[in-house]
Design a protein around this motif. Structure first.
Motif, PDB file in Angstrom:
ATOM      1  N   TYR A  67      25.862  73.508  43.328  1.00 34.01           N
ATOM      2  CA  TYR A  67      26.163  73.806  44.723  1.00 34.01           C
ATOM      3  C   TYR A  67      24.916  74.202  45.518  1.00 34.01           C
ATOM      4  N   LYS A  68      23.771  74.196  44.879  1.00 31.02           N
ATOM      5  CA  LYS A  68      22.540  74.642  45.535  1.00 31.02           C
ATOM      6  C   LYS A  68      22.220  73.776  46.755  1.00 31.02           C
ATOM      7  N   GLY A  69      22.083  74.435  47.894  1.00 30.51           N
ATOM      8  CA  GLY A  69      21.727  73.734  49.131  1.00 30.51           C
ATOM      9  C   GLY A  69      22.858  72.926  49.743  1.00 30.51           C
ATOM     10  N   LYS A  70      24.076  73.048  49.183  1.00 29.44           N
ATOM     11  CA  LYS A  70      25.214  72.288  49.696  1.00 29.44           C
ATOM     12  C   LYS A  70      26.179  73.211  50.451  1.00 29.44           C
ATOM     13  N   SER A  71      26.625  72.768  51.597  1.00 28.85           N
ATOM     14  CA  SER A  71      27.582  73.547  52.385  1.00 28.85           C
ATOM     15  C   SER A  71      28.961  73.509  51.720  1.00 28.85           C
ATOM     16  N   LEU A  72      29.593  74.694  51.628  1.00 25.39           N
ATOM     17  CA  LEU A  72      30.918  74.788  51.024  1.00 25.39           C
ATOM     18  C   LEU A  72      32.017  74.942  52.072  1.00 25.39           C
ATOM     19  N   LYS A  73      31.647  74.854  53.349  1.00 28.52           N
ATOM     20  CA  LYS A  73      32.613  75.098  54.413  1.00 28.52           C
ATOM     21  C   LYS A  73      33.815  74.173  54.326  1.00 28.52           C
ATOM     22  N   TYR A  74      33.565  72.887  54.217  1.00 25.59           N
ATOM     23  CA  TYR A  74      34.676  71.935  54.234  1.00 25.59           C
ATOM     24  C   TYR A  74      35.524  72.006  52.971  1.00 25.59           C
ATOM     25  N   TYR A 174      39.739  67.286  55.029  1.00 25.78           N
ATOM     26  CA  TYR A 174      38.582  68.108  54.686  1.00 25.78           C
ATOM     27  C   TYR A 174      37.928  67.677  53.377  1.00 25.78           C
ATOM     28  N   LYS A 177      35.627  65.110  54.560  1.00 24.97           N
ATOM     29  CA  LYS A 177      34.459  65.717  55.194  1.00 24.97           C
ATOM     30  C   LYS A 177      33.501  66.335  54.173  1.00 24.97           C
ATOM     31  N   ALA A 178      34.031  66.688  52.989  1.00 29.12           N
ATOM     32  CA  ALA A 178      33.203  67.308  51.950  1.00 29.12           C
ATOM     33  C   ALA A 178      32.696  66.269  50.955  1.00 29.12           C
ATOM     34  N   HIS A 180      29.929  65.126  50.434  1.00 33.96           N
ATOM     35  CA  HIS A 180      28.604  65.375  49.873  1.00 33.96           C
ATOM     36  C   HIS A 180      28.702  66.093  48.520  1.00 33.96           C
TER      37      HIS A 180
END
Length: 300
Positions: A67-74, A174, A177-178, A180
């Motif tokens: 998860y390093k550097g990855k947005s977890l918002k979505y 979502y 959207k996630a 990545h």
């Protein structure tokens, strides 16, 4: 269509089918288990098993996450909508309404998913998808009608079922959207959030009813319950969620939603073949309509 696109379509479609088959077969494992425990107890134990199994896979390095550097918002939004809000809405909605009502409500999930995807993701469904999902929904409704129509007129029940429908649609959006994140990374977050919420709710329910000891020993005293949570935890929560996440990433929200009716067909056929349940011509036509609808949605 390029070769790589055909490959993505095949992988995504097989993942979607696999996911719905796993959900459809869960009926066999949970029908009796639901009679010996509350819905929250079943969900709490289910996600504990799922979390422990996923932890084992991570420790053994059979799966990897980064998860390093990855947005977890979505993905957090996706996990909030499913499993948390979806299962709460579905569980209490089914308990507060009749089987025919809940079946009819939940049959509209693909339609709501199309609408939400069009509004948020700007993904306009093709004519084939609209027609196919329409046929699939009709097949599910035929299957529901086959067991008889009845009404509870429970406003709270209808509200909870609508919450489930809306939640599943937003979950699909979502997850898209996630994209990545990998399917495993998505699944880990969903399972952990599901475990935190449902285990907490199950414990609070048990404390309020003074049945905490019974909750803690339930799988060890009831083999049917133990088998149900093992199947739901590993088969449905880990494997099926992973397959669903991969399917959405590979073939998109609309195509994935078109497969939802397959779980209804699998539940009907498995009940007939494995449990010896009776069936009617309406159910047969319903299953055929679901299959035709899925094919129509994914052609072209």
């Amino acid at each position: 269509m390029k070769t790589i696109e055909k490959k993505e379509l095949w992988i995504g479609s097989l993942c979607a089918i696999g996911c719905e088959i796993l959900f459809g077969l869960s009926y066999l494992f949970t029908k009796e288990a639901g009679q010996s425990a509350s819905a929250l107890a079943l969900l709490g134990w289910r996600f504990l098993v799922a979390a422990l199994f996923m932890l084992l896979l991570l420790v053994l390095r059979l799966v990897k996450v980064n998860y390093k550097g990855k947005s977890l918002k979505y993905v957090l939004f996706a996990a909030l909508f499913s499993p948390v809000l979806y299962f709460l809405g579905e569980t209490f909605g089914i308990n507060l309404t009749t089987a025919s009502e809940s079946g009819a409500f939940l049959a509209s999930i693909p339609v709501m998913t199309l609408i939400v995807a069009a509004l948020i993701l700007k993904q306009k469904p093709s004519k084939h998808q609209v027609l196919g999902i329409g046929i699939t929904v009709s097949g599910v409704l035929l299957s529901v009608m086959a067991v008889g129509l009845s009404a509870s007129f429970s406003l709270l029940g209808y509200t909870m079922l609508f919450l489930a429908i809306l939640s599943y649609a937003f979950y699909c959006v979502y997850v898209d959207k996630a994209s990545h994140l990998t399917g495993v990374e998505l699944t880990v977050v969903m399972i952990l959030l599901g475990f935190l919420v449902f285990a907490s709710l199950a414990i609070m329910e048990a404390i309020s009813q003074q049945t905490l000891q019974h909750l803690m020993t339930l799988p060890f005293e009831n083999k049917t319950f133990a088998l149900a949570i093992l199947y739901q935890g590993i088969g449905c929560s880990v494997l099926a969620f992973f397959l669903s996440n991969v399917a959405i990433a590979k073939i998109g929200v609309n195509r994935t939603a078109s497969f939802i009716g397959v779980s209804t067909a699998v539940a009907i056929v498995s009940g007939i073949l494995l449990l010896g349940e009776s069936f009617t011509s309406l159910q047969i036509f319903g299953v055929l309509a679901i299959m035709i609808g899925v094919y129509t949605s994914n052609r072209g």
